[in-house]
Design a protein around this motif. Structure first.
Motif, mmCIF file in Angstrom:
data_model
loop_
_atom_site.group_PDB
_atom_site.id
_atom_site.type_symbol
_atom_site.label_atom_id
_atom_site.label_comp_id
_atom_site.label_asym_id
_atom_site.label_seq_id
_atom_site.Cartn_x
_atom_site.Cartn_y
_atom_site.Cartn_z
ATOM 1 N N GLU A 1 -39.976 56.477 1.556
ATOM 2 C CA GLU A 1 -41.335 56.938 1.302
ATOM 3 C C GLU A 1 -41.901 57.709 2.495
ATOM 4 O O GLU A 1 -42.572 58.735 2.322
ATOM 5 N N TRP B 1 -43.746 53.654 -4.133
ATOM 6 C CA TRP B 1 -42.644 53.892 -5.064
ATOM 7 C C TRP B 1 -41.668 52.728 -5.145
ATOM 8 O O TRP B 1 -40.633 52.828 -5.805
ATOM 9 N N ALA C 1 -41.165 58.479 -10.178
ATOM 10 C CA ALA C 1 -42.040 58.164 -9.053
ATOM 11 C C ALA C 1 -43.067 59.238 -8.787
ATOM 12 O O ALA C 1 -44.220 58.938 -8.455
#
Length: 392
Positions: free
Chosen positions: A322, A275, A287
């Motif tokens: 993430e 992302w 995303a």
């Protein structure tokens, strides 16, 4: 102190603006529309998202604006009631879950941030250089340490940084369209639904509505070719998809032709291996769009904004964001395929069976187990993350 640009004054964007300012970042939000978008459709806040809303201090305000929906009623082609169910069960809500109009939630978030965040409306990003120089359609170029793309499933920032949308979109075989219409049935916090094989029409009126309703249509379809800004073409496609349906559908389609707030899009997801790239990081639908069928897009935006801001403040950056969020996103995206099976019914027999089960639920000894089958997977996905306290 890092200087951050957010593209998109959506729920993801305004939520991120709030948390980034709380952590001491300088924040600018650029939005293509001339103002924060009002109205919209019903959205849900569940599980971890509710805990984020509580930490923002706006839970009472959110609950005060809840839709207060009471019941969902299914009608046959002749307008006869064939089944009724509790609105929360219909929406897969349990416990403290909250349903609110998207525009109401975004307005609360905007008011929470407008005095400490620079908002630039009626403008958009046109290029992002490796050194952080951002050019705009109307404003002069500026340099930012980080650009956050919170500009939706058709993200302009994602296209500039990662490439064409086609490389990341997963089409789920359906389309959805929503707009405001005159209330055809005098609804009072009620959903009225008519389903036919492979297509469903729904009209609802919330506590906030006065003589106005929202019409929603969802249907099975392979990918369609159209311009996302060509509203008239979208209305034509919607009319063709719903052609021949009875009940209130012809009247609703007449109202759609006059609507000025049409939402029309594929039911799709965005799937990406990463992302972030360079000075760009993506947030919310840009995303990891889970699609309206998941019922979790708003919760993903709210939780994602909280985690992104917290991980940036903790010095772990996009990589930490993430790591913290990936499993949560995966769990919530997985809801869409199963939910679609209950939203768009493939055959007349399957439709008959679904309505028969709805009629039986209040009388079944295993009612709680039936409710758990509907709401349990959503509840588990909504809580599939342990939120850190980044303000400690």
């Amino acid at each position: 102190m890092a200087n951050i640009l957010i593209s998109g004054a959506s729920i993801a964007g305004t939520s991120a603006a709030y948390w980034l300012r709380r952590h001491g970042f300088t924040v600018t939000v650029v939005e293509r529309a001339p103002a924060v978008r009002a109205g919209g459709y019903k959205v849900d806040l569940r599980g971890a998202a509710l805990r984020v809303i509580e930490r923002m201090g706006i839970m009472d305000a959110v609950r005060a604006r809840a839709t207060d929906m009471r019941v969902a009623t299914h009608y046959d082609a002749d307008g006869e009631k064939v089944a009724t169910m509790d609105a929360d069960l219909f929406g897969g809500r349990t416990g403290d879950d909250v349903e609110i109009m998207r525009g109401d939630l975004n307005e609360l978030l905007y008011e929470l941030t407008r005095d400490e965040v620079e908002y630039v409306f009626d403008d958009s990003v046109t290029a992002i250089a490796e050194d952080g120089t951002v050019t705009f359609e109307r404003s002069a170029p500026r340099v930012f340490d980080l650009v956050i793309g919170a500009d939706g499933a058709h993200s302009n920032v994602r296209r500039l940084a990662f490439g064409p949308e086609e490389g990341f979109v997963r089409h789920l075989g359906h389309y959805i369209s929503i707009c405001s219409v005159p209330d055809p049935l005098g609804l009072d916090r009620e959903e009225a639904v008519h389903a036919a094989p492979r297509r469903t029409a729904n009209v609802y009126s919330t506590r906030q509505d006065d003589g106005v309703a929202r019409a929603m249509f969802i249907w099975s379809s392979p990918p369609l070719a159209y311009d996302h800004r060509d509203v008239e073409r979208q209305k034509e496609l919607l009319g063709a998809a719903m052609s021949g349906m009875r009940w209130e559908v012809p009247r609703l389609l007449d109202a759609v032709r006059e609507a000025d707030d049409l939402y029309f899009d594929a039911v799709c997801q965005i799937r990406m291996d990463r992302w972030s790239k360079g000075r760009v990081v993506l947030l919310g639908d840009a995303a990891y769009c889970a699609s309206p069928a998941s019922g979790q897009g708003t919760s993903l935006a709210v939780v994602g904004a909280y985690v992104l801001a917290g991980e940036l403040a903790a010095g772990r950056g996009p990589e930490g964001y993430e790591r913290e969020l990936r499993d949560f996103v995966t769990a919530n995206q997985a809801l869409a395929d199963a939910n679609l099976k209950g939203m768009v019914i493939p055959s007349r027999f399957a439709l008959w069976f679904q309505l028969a089960m709805i009629r039986l639920i209040p009388r079944l000894p295993g009612r709680d187990r039936m409710v758990e089958r509907v709401a349990g997977p959503i509840r588990r996905a909504a809580n599939a993350i342990g939120l850190k306290d980044y303000m400690e």
